[in-house]
Scaffold this active site. Sequence first.
Site, short mmCIF file in Angstrom:
data_model
loop_
_atom_site.label_atom_id
_atom_site.label_comp_id
_atom_site.label_asym_id
_atom_site.label_seq_id
_atom_site.Cartn_x
_atom_site.Cartn_y
_atom_site.Cartn_z
N ARG A 1 -1.00 9.26 9.14
CA ARG A 1 -1.25 7.82 9.21
C ARG A 1 -0.77 6.41 7.94
NH1 ARG A 1 -5.40 2.89 8.89
NH2 ARG A 1 -6.08 4.49 7.43
N HIS B 1 -9.15 9.30 2.60
CA HIS B 1 -8.81 8.43 2.32
C HIS B 1 -8.81 9.10 0.25
CE1 HIS B 1 -8.05 4.51 0.03
NE2 HIS B 1 -7.84 4.88 1.07
N GLU C 1 0.91 -1.24 0.06
CA GLU C 1 -0.13 -0.02 0.60
C GLU C 1 0.50 0.97 -0.26
OE1 GLU C 1 -2.71 -0.35 2.96
OE2 GLU C 1 -4.36 -1.91 2.19
N ARG D 1 -0.69 9.69 1.67
CA ARG D 1 -1.92 9.88 1.95
C ARG D 1 -2.40 11.06 1.12
NH1 ARG D 1 -6.07 5.26 4.89
NH2 ARG D 1 -4.64 4.13 2.98
N HIS E 1 -11.37 9.23 6.37
CA HIS E 1 -11.43 8.01 6.41
C HIS E 1 -11.28 7.59 7.55
CE1 HIS E 1 -10.34 4.17 5.01
NE2 HIS E 1 -8.89 3.79 5.64
C1 SIN Z 1 -7.43 0.21 1.98
O1 SIN Z 1 -7.61 -0.25 1.68
O2 SIN Z 1 -7.13 1.70 1.54
C2 SIN Z 1 -7.49 1.41 3.56
C3 SIN Z 1 -6.68 0.91 4.14
C4 SIN Z 1 -5.57 1.65 5.88
O3 SIN Z 1 -6.70 3.22 5.46
O4 SIN Z 1 -4.84 1.33 6.55
#
Ligand code: SIN
Length: 514
Positions: free
Chosen positions: A372, A233, A118, A278, A337
Amino acid sequence: MSADVRSFFGRPIIIGGGIAGLMTALHLAPEPVLLLSRTPLGADASSIWAQGGLAASLGNDDDPEVHLADTLAAGDGLCDAEIASRILHAAPSAIETLATLGVRFDRTPEGTLRLGLEAAHCRRRIVHAGGDGSGREVMRALVAAVRSTPSIVVVEGVEARRLAVKENAVRGVWASCSMGSIFFVSRRVILATGGIGGLFFDTTNPLGSCGQGLALAARAGAVLADLEFIQFHPTALDGPDRPMQLISEAVRGEGAVIVDETGQRFLEDLQGAELAPRDVVARTIWNHLSNGHRVFLDAREKPGTTFARQFPTIARACRDAGIDPAYDLIPIRPAQHYHMGGVAVDGAGRTSVSGLWACGEVASTGLHGANRLASNSLTEAVVCARWVAESVAGTPARRTKPVVARDYPSPDPISVRPLLSNALGIVRNGECLKATLRALLPLAEGKDAAADPAAVGLMIAIAALLRQESRGAHYRTDFPDHGVVARRSRLTLDQALATAREFASSSTLEGLEQ
Ligand code: SIN
């Protein structure tokens, strides 16, 4: 009900039935505990919606120190490095604990954990379950474990409304249920109430998560920290439904890209491109939308035709909206988010009020800093639940007198939502924050259903106004640069109200210290 419940008086009380609350209860076993949940267990916890999984340095090419470096970089100078290091070193064994409790993580054909990527992680280290159904699977296993643990009494349909506090020590919880008001006597209370998404129009959280734990702690006099840091998000499905469907970052981790209506990959020049931190991705998308563009996630090439197998929950939601991600562009926009801020806690989850602990999203441990790192929060909840449980178990139960039950209104954020959505989104400015503060103050001082959401909103707005810099998820057009010193913020409700009153009467920010 009251006769039964009274026989449990004095036990530690856990407020909240998401992953943090359930894990704390399980770690406390065999000590008897009472777990209060507003809804049937698992029905409305944001945990159950988590797609992204849990981050832990489990790969052969990985190490907790590498995970720590990514976390500190994403946190933009504001993480507490010591606590972050402790949590991330404990992460691999937290995954093992969950597996022992029956969580069926996704595995390779050889049986090892399948590790996903991620944004802003330099290694594959995200453990998933059921593809994009990680939260649902973890909750399934934990709810089953809790239901079969005799020392845990789950009381569903009960909403905690206030903490009783005397001389800065907790004495119990005023709560409400279908049969009326009730007072639970206890000197040990753990908040595990989740986040604040319900205070915003555009959110990926259940709308019932509207900062109740922050309000409970704030009205009890606790110190709250880093409230101005709210994570948006970048990729929520842009359709009419609220709350919004999350499109996991793992989709970009598998190669999907972000384009506009002309097909341009407008994030390509960012360091990390679509997998930049993010806050950076969300802000860039927001600016592009504000300039009149439309924005899409393009998963047609990668993951392409394997999309539905890899991400069944997202594929289903897209299908309901008439979109097949293997062949169609997915319209997206950022949505609230996660809240990095929360009730300030120490390494054992203790708040500034004696007998009050906090765990999970409602707590601010210092792990997340100003932004985060993806999938660090479920990990944090599982790791910290153990430490909280150890601390609670080491705190002797003491007798305390029952108090008369009192009525407090059920919080309703409807009048607060437009104010926060407008002033405390991705891009902020002082003028708008000041106007919001003026509107929130009378609501927060009132006694009706808007009072608690408004008090939480007011504290966030004060924290955002006082942070006269841009850092991580907090971006001010009137202070676009980093300040010289990175400083975490701390605030009590009394301080916030006093500052807001002073400000409202003087209409100036001069003299207000950060
Ligand atoms: C996601 O799956 O993009 C969210 C994961 C997260 O917010 O930690």
